[in-house]
Design a protein around this motif. Structure first.
Motif, PDB file in Angstrom:
ATOM      1  N   VAL A  38      45.476  53.076  44.626  1.00 43.10           N
ATOM      2  CA  VAL A  38      45.623  51.786  43.973  1.00 43.10           C
ATOM      3  C   VAL A  38      45.771  50.705  45.033  1.00 43.10           C
ATOM      4  N   VAL A  39      45.030  49.605  44.880  1.00 41.95           N
ATOM      5  CA  VAL A  39      45.163  48.505  45.836  1.00 41.95           C
ATOM      6  C   VAL A  39      46.530  47.862  45.677  1.00 41.95           C
ATOM      7  N   SER A  40      46.980  47.185  46.725  1.00 45.60           N
ATOM      8  CA  SER A  40      48.264  46.500  46.676  1.00 45.60           C
ATOM      9  C   SER A  40      48.178  45.252  47.539  1.00 45.60           C
ATOM     10  N   GLY A  41      49.240  44.473  47.524  1.00 40.84           N
ATOM     11  CA  GLY A  41      49.274  43.271  48.342  1.00 40.84           C
ATOM     12  C   GLY A  41      48.533  42.109  47.696  1.00 40.84           C
ATOM     13  N   VAL A  42      48.244  41.097  48.488  1.00 43.92           N
ATOM     14  CA  VAL A  42      47.620  39.870  47.992  1.00 43.92           C
ATOM     15  C   VAL A  42      46.153  40.131  47.669  1.00 43.92           C
ATOM     16  N   GLN A  43      45.763  39.821  46.429  1.00 43.97           N
ATOM     17  CA  GLN A  43      44.390  40.041  45.967  1.00 43.97           C
ATOM     18  C   GLN A  43      43.930  38.819  45.167  1.00 43.97           C
ATOM     19  N   PRO A  44      42.605  38.534  45.178  1.00 43.14           N
ATOM     20  CA  PRO A  44      42.110  37.292  44.566  1.00 43.14           C
ATOM     21  C   PRO A  44      41.970  37.332  43.055  1.00 43.14           C
ATOM     22  N   GLY A  45      41.862  38.529  42.474  1.00 43.37           N
ATOM     23  CA  GLY A  45      41.596  38.596  41.045  1.00 43.37           C
ATOM     24  C   GLY A  45      40.155  38.226  40.740  1.00 43.37           C
ATOM     25  N   PRO A  46      39.733  38.337  39.472  1.00 45.74           N
ATOM     26  CA  PRO A  46      38.325  38.108  39.107  1.00 45.74           C
ATOM     27  C   PRO A  46      37.998  36.631  38.930  1.00 45.74           C
ATOM     28  N   GLY A  47      36.692  36.360  38.898  1.00 42.12           N
ATOM     29  CA  GLY A  47      36.244  35.027  38.533  1.00 42.12           C
ATOM     30  C   GLY A  47      36.351  34.816  37.037  1.00 42.12           C
ATOM     31  N   ARG A  71      51.891  47.000  42.433  1.00 44.59           N
ATOM     32  CA  ARG A  71      52.293  46.193  43.584  1.00 44.59           C
ATOM     33  C   ARG A  71      51.280  45.088  43.877  1.00 44.59           C
ATOM     34  N   LEU A  72      50.694  44.561  42.839  1.00 46.27           N
ATOM     35  CA  LEU A  72      49.693  43.505  42.991  1.00 46.27           C
ATOM     36  C   LEU A  72      50.364  42.152  43.196  1.00 46.27           C
ATOM     37  N   ASP A  73      49.890  41.414  44.191  1.00 43.27           N
ATOM     38  CA  ASP A  73      50.292  40.024  44.421  1.00 43.27           C
ATOM     39  C   ASP A  73      49.045  39.178  44.203  1.00 43.27           C
ATOM     40  N   TRP A  74      48.919  38.621  43.010  1.00 44.05           N
ATOM     41  CA  TRP A  74      47.695  37.922  42.622  1.00 44.05           C
ATOM     42  C   TRP A  74      47.648  36.529  43.234  1.00 44.05           C
ATOM     43  N   ARG A  75      46.595  36.258  44.008  1.00 42.84           N
ATOM     44  CA  ARG A  75      46.360  34.921  44.552  1.00 42.84           C
ATOM     45  C   ARG A  75      45.534  34.146  43.520  1.00 42.84           C
ATOM     46  N   ALA A  76      46.193  33.347  42.734  1.00 41.00           N
ATOM     47  CA  ALA A  76      45.571  32.747  41.549  1.00 41.00           C
ATOM     48  C   ALA A  76      45.123  31.307  41.783  1.00 41.00           C
ATOM     49  N   ASP A  77      44.702  30.978  43.007  1.00 43.98           N
ATOM     50  CA  ASP A  77      44.384  29.587  43.333  1.00 43.98           C
ATOM     51  C   ASP A  77      43.332  28.992  42.402  1.00 43.98           C
ATOM     52  N   GLU A  78      42.222  29.721  42.198  1.00 37.77           N
ATOM     53  CA  GLU A  78      41.132  29.194  41.373  1.00 37.77           C
ATOM     54  C   GLU A  78      41.571  28.997  39.932  1.00 37.77           C
ATOM     55  N   VAL A  79      42.269  29.977  39.393  1.00 37.66           N
ATOM     56  CA  VAL A  79      42.740  29.876  38.016  1.00 37.66           C
ATOM     57  C   VAL A  79      43.750  28.745  37.877  1.00 37.66           C
ATOM     58  N   GLU A  80      44.662  28.631  38.835  1.00 37.20           N
ATOM     59  CA  GLU A  80      45.679  27.578  38.755  1.00 37.20           C
ATOM     60  C   GLU A  80      45.042  26.195  38.862  1.00 37.20           C
ATOM     61  N   GLY A 172      50.660  54.581  40.087  1.00 38.31           N
ATOM     62  CA  GLY A 172      50.851  53.251  40.646  1.00 38.31           C
ATOM     63  C   GLY A 172      50.330  52.115  39.802  1.00 38.31           C
ATOM     64  N   LEU A 173      50.210  52.328  38.493  1.00 39.20           N
ATOM     65  CA  LEU A 173      49.763  51.277  37.583  1.00 39.20           C
ATOM     66  C   LEU A 173      50.905  50.854  36.662  1.00 39.20           C
ATOM     67  N   THR A 174      50.785  49.656  36.115  1.00 39.43           N
ATOM     68  CA  THR A 174      51.789  49.175  35.176  1.00 39.43           C
ATOM     69  C   THR A 174      51.131  48.309  34.104  1.00 39.43           C
ATOM     70  N   PRO A 175      51.577  48.424  32.838  1.00 40.58           N
ATOM     71  CA  PRO A 175      51.077  47.523  31.802  1.00 40.58           C
ATOM     72  C   PRO A 175      51.797  46.185  31.818  1.00 40.58           C
ATOM     73  N   ARG A 176      52.814  46.054  32.664  1.00 38.90           N
ATOM     74  CA  ARG A 176      53.623  44.831  32.724  1.00 38.90           C
ATOM     75  C   ARG A 176      53.518  44.207  34.109  1.00 38.90           C
ATOM     76  N   SER A 177      52.336  43.725  34.441  1.00 38.81           N
ATOM     77  CA  SER A 177      52.128  43.084  35.735  1.00 38.81           C
ATOM     78  C   SER A 177      52.726  41.678  35.704  1.00 38.81           C
ATOM     79  N   GLY A 178      52.711  41.029  36.855  1.00 38.35           N
ATOM     80  CA  GLY A 178      53.247  39.664  36.912  1.00 38.35           C
ATOM     81  C   GLY A 178      52.232  38.594  36.585  1.00 38.35           C
ATOM     82  N   VAL A 179      51.034  38.984  36.140  1.00 38.76           N
ATOM     83  CA  VAL A 179      49.979  37.999  35.859  1.00 38.76           C
ATOM     84  C   VAL A 179      50.408  37.021  34.778  1.00 38.76           C
ATOM     85  N   GLY A 180      50.993  37.543  33.703  1.00 32.76           N
ATOM     86  CA  GLY A 180      51.421  36.674  32.609  1.00 32.76           C
ATOM     87  C   GLY A 180      52.441  35.642  33.055  1.00 32.76           C
ATOM     88  N   LYS A 181      53.372  36.047  33.904  1.00 33.31           N
ATOM     89  CA  LYS A 181      54.394  35.117  34.389  1.00 33.31           C
ATOM     90  C   LYS A 181      53.775  34.028  35.249  1.00 33.31           C
TER      91      LYS A 181
END
Length: 334
Positions: A38-47, A71-80, A172-181
């Protein structure tokens, strides 16, 4: 997962958007010991998908999946950036309980709620499941839940929920990621409240509803069967899909748009006497109609709108993107 929590999940309808539907097995298969990475750390997420009308108004849609890397750290610059320019936000489609959730949460700690997780006739899983299915259940239960006997008293639907959660945790997966927050914080900074697009099921008396759950017999063996299919064979695919979302591989994400196990598990509740009394009929059709109506209204009224929709619901034949194209909107993929 505590049995009390499982009882709450039972009434809430199994929040299992990330469960993927497997194929039925003709004979008990062996459990394959796979170790997907499973990937971890800072990741860009999809378009994002873009939907435009003739006036140039744009609906930006972020496709979502569950589960995601723990352990995903979503870099949400484009979405934000899109949210910062948005005039409206649409909530994700689906359905929810219209109840005093805080009160309901406290009720799940009561003994009556804990008993709702059990078969109303006092049967154990060995008494409920076909012999071949129980034979598949045993090694998976021991591997992910241990050799304890408590889960054997649970309904198949509740047992499936507990097994699936434990299996996700192991890979290493979770249905409760921090994306929603992260999205909620971006909405708050913009001063936007998402338009509610979920179909709301009224529960005016949660205590009475829990009593109904205790007394209800559910046709939920298929729910457990599908969950065993996933845990035995599809965990690597769930990891691959979660990784594709995290790194922004939209092509792979669409190819891995696995159908949710929602129908088998939530359908067990919706088709019961309890579900019928609570108006849990044609949930998917009603949810689709409500979200599409909200999307059309937003496109007509606002230059920029942001929305989140599960990827499978977006890209499946006859899904939201197909229906928006048919309605005359221009759809551009990421």
């Amino acid at each position: 997962m505590a049995r009390a929590i499982a009882a709450g999940v039972l009434l809430a309808g199994l929040a299992c958007a990330g469960l993927s539907e497997g194929r039925a097995q003709s004979s008990p298969p062996e459990v394959v010991d796979l170790a997907p990475v499973v990937v971890s750390g800072v990741q860009p997420g999809p378009g994002m998908w873009q939907v435009r009308n003739a006036q140039g108004h744009t609906l930006w849609i972020l496709g979502t999946v569950s589960p995601l890397p723990a352990r995903l750290d979503w870099r949400a610059d484009e979405v934000e950036a899109v949210i910062a320019s948005a005039d409206a936000v649409l909530g994700s489609p689906g359905w929810s309980l219209d109840a005093d959730v805080g009160f309901f949460g406290r009720l799940t700690l009561l003994p009556s709620a804990m008993k709702a997780a059990h078969d109303p006739e006092g049967r154990r899983l060995q008494d409920i499941l076909p012999a071949d299915l129980y034979a598949r259940w045993q090694p998976l239960k021991q591997r992910y839940l241990g050799r304890g006997d408590g889960v054997e008293k649970d309904r198949p639907l509740v047992a499936a929920t507990r097994l699936y959660a434990a299996a996700l945790d192991e890979v290493g997966l979770t249905p409760r990621s921090g994306v929603g927050k992260q999205l909620s914080k971006a909405y708050k900074r913009r001063g936007l409240t998402p338009v509610v697009t979920k179909v709301e099921i009224e529960v005016d008396d949660p205590r009475k509803a829990l009593k109904e759950v205790r007394a209800s017999t559910l046709q939920d063996v298929t729910c457990l069967q599908r969950t065993l299919d996933v845990v035995e064979h599809q965990l690597p695919l769930l990891v691959e899909r979660a990784n594709a979302w995290a790194v922004g591989d939209t092509k792979a994400l669409q190819q891995l748009a696995l159908k949710s196990q929602y129908d088998a598990c939530v359908g067990a509740i919706a088709s019961s006497e309890l579900g019928q009394r609570r108006g849990m009929t044609q949930l998917d059709a009603r949810a689709s109609a409500k979200w599409l109506a909200a999307a059309r209204d937003a496109l007509a009224r606002h230059p920029v709108t942001f929305a989140t929709v599960p990827v499978h619901s977006l890209v499946e034949p006859g899904g939201y993107l197909d229906r928006l194209r048919q309605a005359g909107y221009t759809v551009q993929s990421p």
